[in-house]
Motif scaffolding. Structure first.
Motif, PDB file in Angstrom:
ATOM      1  N   THR A   1     -33.646 -25.745 -13.869  1.00  0.00           N
ATOM      2  CA  THR A   1     -32.679 -24.821 -13.594  1.00  0.00           C
ATOM      3  C   THR A   1     -32.102 -24.707 -12.254  1.00  0.00           C
ATOM      4  O   THR A   1     -33.038 -24.833 -11.303  1.00  0.00           O
ATOM      5  CB  THR A   1     -33.463 -23.353 -14.290  1.00  0.00           C
ATOM      6  OG1 THR A   1     -34.454 -23.582 -15.263  1.00  0.00           O
ATOM      7  CG2 THR A   1     -32.740 -22.081 -14.030  1.00  0.00           C
TER       8      THR A   1
ATOM      9  N   ASP B   1     -29.698 -23.005 -10.119  1.00  0.00           N
ATOM     10  CA  ASP B   1     -28.208 -22.324  -9.780  1.00  0.00           C
ATOM     11  C   ASP B   1     -26.837 -22.854 -10.225  1.00  0.00           C
ATOM     12  O   ASP B   1     -26.194 -23.784  -9.327  1.00  0.00           O
ATOM     13  CB  ASP B   1     -28.589 -21.123  -8.939  1.00  0.00           C
ATOM     14  CG  ASP B   1     -29.560 -20.242  -9.049  1.00  0.00           C
ATOM     15  OD1 ASP B   1     -29.967 -20.125 -10.418  1.00  0.00           O
ATOM     16  OD2 ASP B   1     -29.818 -19.272  -8.501  1.00  0.00           O
ATOM     17  N   ASP B   2     -26.150 -22.040 -10.836  1.00  0.00           N
ATOM     18  CA  ASP B   2     -24.589 -22.403 -10.495  1.00  0.00           C
ATOM     19  C   ASP B   2     -24.125 -23.905 -11.329  1.00  0.00           C
ATOM     20  O   ASP B   2     -23.360 -24.757 -10.284  1.00  0.00           O
ATOM     21  CB  ASP B   2     -23.702 -22.770  -9.011  1.00  0.00           C
ATOM     22  CG  ASP B   2     -24.137 -20.809  -8.532  1.00  0.00           C
ATOM     23  OD1 ASP B   2     -23.566 -20.192  -9.399  1.00  0.00           O
ATOM     24  OD2 ASP B   2     -24.588 -20.818  -7.401  1.00  0.00           O
TER      25      ASP B   2
ATOM     26  N   PRO C   1     -20.713 -26.098 -16.256  1.00  0.00           N
ATOM     27  CA  PRO C   1     -21.513 -26.276 -17.507  1.00  0.00           C
ATOM     28  C   PRO C   1     -20.955 -27.978 -18.287  1.00  0.00           C
ATOM     29  O   PRO C   1     -22.177 -27.729 -18.722  1.00  0.00           O
ATOM     30  CB  PRO C   1     -19.855 -25.113 -17.792  1.00  0.00           C
ATOM     31  CG  PRO C   1     -19.748 -23.972 -16.849  1.00  0.00           C
ATOM     32  CD  PRO C   1     -19.566 -25.376 -15.393  1.00  0.00           C
TER      33      PRO C   1
ATOM     34  N   ASN D   1     -24.645 -28.809 -17.906  1.00  0.00           N
ATOM     35  CA  ASN D   1     -26.180 -28.825 -18.960  1.00  0.00           C
ATOM     36  C   ASN D   1     -26.182 -29.463 -19.750  1.00  0.00           C
ATOM     37  O   ASN D   1     -25.481 -30.241 -21.092  1.00  0.00           O
ATOM     38  CB  ASN D   1     -25.651 -27.156 -18.891  1.00  0.00           C
ATOM     39  CG  ASN D   1     -26.863 -26.597 -19.374  1.00  0.00           C
ATOM     40  OD1 ASN D   1     -27.829 -26.721 -19.469  1.00  0.00           O
ATOM     41  ND2 ASN D   1     -26.132 -25.186 -20.982  1.00  0.00           N
TER      42      ASN D   1
ATOM     43  N   ALA E   1     -28.521 -24.843 -17.289  1.00  0.00           N
ATOM     44  CA  ALA E   1     -28.126 -23.173 -16.358  1.00  0.00           C
ATOM     45  C   ALA E   1     -29.105 -22.783 -16.467  1.00  0.00           C
ATOM     46  O   ALA E   1     -29.468 -22.763 -17.817  1.00  0.00           O
ATOM     47  CB  ALA E   1     -26.344 -23.882 -16.945  1.00  0.00           C
ATOM     48  N   PRO E   2     -29.060 -21.754 -15.792  1.00  0.00           N
ATOM     49  CA  PRO E   2     -30.247 -20.679 -15.768  1.00  0.00           C
ATOM     50  C   PRO E   2     -29.800 -19.512 -17.366  1.00  0.00           C
ATOM     51  O   PRO E   2     -29.033 -19.413 -17.682  1.00  0.00           O
ATOM     52  CB  PRO E   2     -30.228 -19.540 -14.559  1.00  0.00           C
ATOM     53  CG  PRO E   2     -28.939 -20.456 -13.713  1.00  0.00           C
ATOM     54  CD  PRO E   2     -28.757 -21.878 -14.971  1.00  0.00           C
ATOM     55  N   PRO E   3     -30.677 -19.297 -17.895  1.00  0.00           N
ATOM     56  CA  PRO E   3     -30.080 -18.913 -19.154  1.00  0.00           C
ATOM     57  C   PRO E   3     -29.773 -17.727 -19.127  1.00  0.00           C
ATOM     58  O   PRO E   3     -30.204 -17.030 -17.942  1.00  0.00           O
ATOM     59  CB  PRO E   3     -31.918 -18.427 -19.675  1.00  0.00           C
ATOM     60  CG  PRO E   3     -32.837 -17.974 -18.840  1.00  0.00           C
ATOM     61  CD  PRO E   3     -32.161 -19.118 -17.882  1.00  0.00           C
ATOM     62  N   LYS E   4     -29.399 -16.971 -20.086  1.00  0.00           N
ATOM     63  CA  LYS E   4     -27.897 -16.024 -19.423  1.00  0.00           C
ATOM     64  C   LYS E   4     -28.938 -14.824 -20.617  1.00  0.00           C
ATOM     65  O   LYS E   4     -29.475 -14.835 -21.499  1.00  0.00           O
ATOM     66  CB  LYS E   4     -26.489 -16.379 -20.847  1.00  0.00           C
ATOM     67  CG  LYS E   4     -25.404 -17.226 -19.445  1.00  0.00           C
ATOM     68  CD  LYS E   4     -24.963 -17.837 -20.373  1.00  0.00           C
ATOM     69  CE  LYS E   4     -23.555 -18.513 -19.877  1.00  0.00           C
ATOM     70  NZ  LYS E   4     -22.484 -18.259 -20.166  1.00  0.00           N
TER      71      LYS E   4
END
Length: 397
Positions: free
Chosen positions: A160, A162-163, A166, A169, A394-397
């Motif tokens: 994972t 950060d930033d 997209p 991913n 990407a970090p989970p939303k």
């Protein structure tokens, strides 16, 4: 090895002190072997004196043969495959089995008399214990040298970041390291790795150094292997210390002629649509060629960064430079480790702060690859060779 290696046409000489230590350890390791073999020959019917003489002769041969077999292993020169299979591998199986006998043998010599005294029995030691210990060690080391080195595993790892842009991913990097293609790890083995890597259709292949063990004799094989790899964004290489145990420049030229990108304190942007990440690599730390600042010089501000660095020792510095992911190798996971507990109990943990698997420092992640080939004794126990597919998330939303 602490001294700086000098690039030349011949492999670097190893310190005499190191060889003295190895010879001494080898001689000590053959003491329980000699005791056990004397008992073994006696059990098959030889007179005690003849059994002892033959066992001592075998132990002496095991020590004397060390120099020639070690020299052949470290020379980097090609030799007939029959010599590797019928002479070198069996010798190192025996050598490793003797080393594995040291701990149980010492424990037995210490504990058995205490147990006898506690039970009120006469103090005695059984030579059959040493024979059994060697037999178990021989079985384990035969497996480690013949089967475990050959069978590689495929692992998948999600990291994972950060930033993460997209478009990246799910971006997958096939991480290979420490190939050590040579007499003990032939091209035919490497082509099996290439087949498994290509079958996964990764976005990128990253090789983090030590493609060779020593010398230049196998450069063409390494280039053929690397040139057979396929990935959407290409094949990228960072140099390791063993890649300079001889002349590194010919290997670099051969790789680049195959379309492989060798990054030496350099980086570039990998693009996906309107987004990009920065891929960089440092040169070898042992020969003091590494320059992380130079490798990151062209990095756009704030861009997600992946760094290839053979030696994981650079990880704290990379974390300070806000590198998101560092891919390393170098340690081989110790080659010998406790099965299922290699992260916690292994030879490499004695020498390296970052020795196997995943580590975190602030926003940065490090993956230390267990390697595919071997150096030193051609054996693996508890530290399987691996191809690792690292997927950026990407970090989970």
């Amino acid at each position: 090895m602490k001294s700086r290696q000098i690039e030349s046409g011949t492999p670097p000489r190893r310190p005499t002190r190191f060889l003295r230590v190895i010879v001494t350890v080898t001689a000590l390791a053959h003491v329980p072997f000699a005791i056990g073999m004397a008992e073994g020959w006696r059990l098959v019917g030889l007179p005690p004196r003849s059994a002892l003489f033959l066992a001592l002769a075998m132990a002496l041969a095991g020590v004397v043969l060390l120099w020639g077999r070690t020299k052949a292993m470290m020379s980097g020169e090609r030799q007939p495959s029959w010599r590797t299979l019928l002479v070198d591998v069996p010798y190192f199986v025996h050598w490793c089995a003797c080393l594995l006998c040291i701990v149980p043998s010492v424990a037995y010599v210490v504990i058995a008399p205490i147990a006898c005294l506690a039970l009120g029995a006469p103090v005695s030691l059984s030579a059959r214990f040493f024979l059994g210990a060697y037999a178990v060690g021989l079985a384990l080391c035969t497996y480690g040298a013949v089967l475990r080195r050959y069978w590689f595993v495929v692992r998948r790892l999600d990291v994972t970041i950060d930033d993460l842009p997209p478009s990246f991913n799910g971006y997958t990097i096939a991480h290979l390291s420490d190939l050590h293609i040579g007499n003990f790890t032939p091209l035919s083995w490497a082509m099996r790795w290439a087949h498994a890597t290509n079958a996964a259709a990764a976005d990128m292949v990253a090789i983090t150094g030590d493609m060779v063990t020593s010398g230049t004799a196998f450069h063409q094989d390494i280039a053929e292997f690397a040139g057979s790899l396929r990935a959407k964004d290409g094949i990228f290489v960072a140099m390791g210390n063993h890649d300079y145990f001889g002349e590194g420049e010919p290997l670099i030229t051969m790789l680049e002629n195959k379309g492989v990108r060798v990054l030496r304190n350099a980086g570039l942007c990998i693009e996906r649509g309107d987004h990009a990440i920065y891929l960089a690599a440092v040169d070898d730390t042992w020969t003091k060629r590494a320059n992380l600042e130079h490798a990151l010089l062209a990095r756009p501000s704030g861009m997600t960064t992946v760094l290839l660095a053979h030696d994981p020792v650079i990880f704290p510095h990379a974390a300070m430079c806000e590198v998101d992911l560092v891919l390393s190798g170098h340690t081989h996971g110790g080659q010998i480790a406790m099965p299922f507990l290699a992260r916690h109990v292994s030879m490499s943990r004695l020498a390296h702060s970052y020795h196997l698997g995943v580590y975190h420092r602030g926003r940065s992640t490090l993956h230390v690859h267990p390697g595919l080939g071997t150096t030193g004794p051609p054996i693996r126990l508890g530290a399987a060779p691996a191809i690792v597919f690292v997927t950026l998330r990407a970090p989970p939303k």
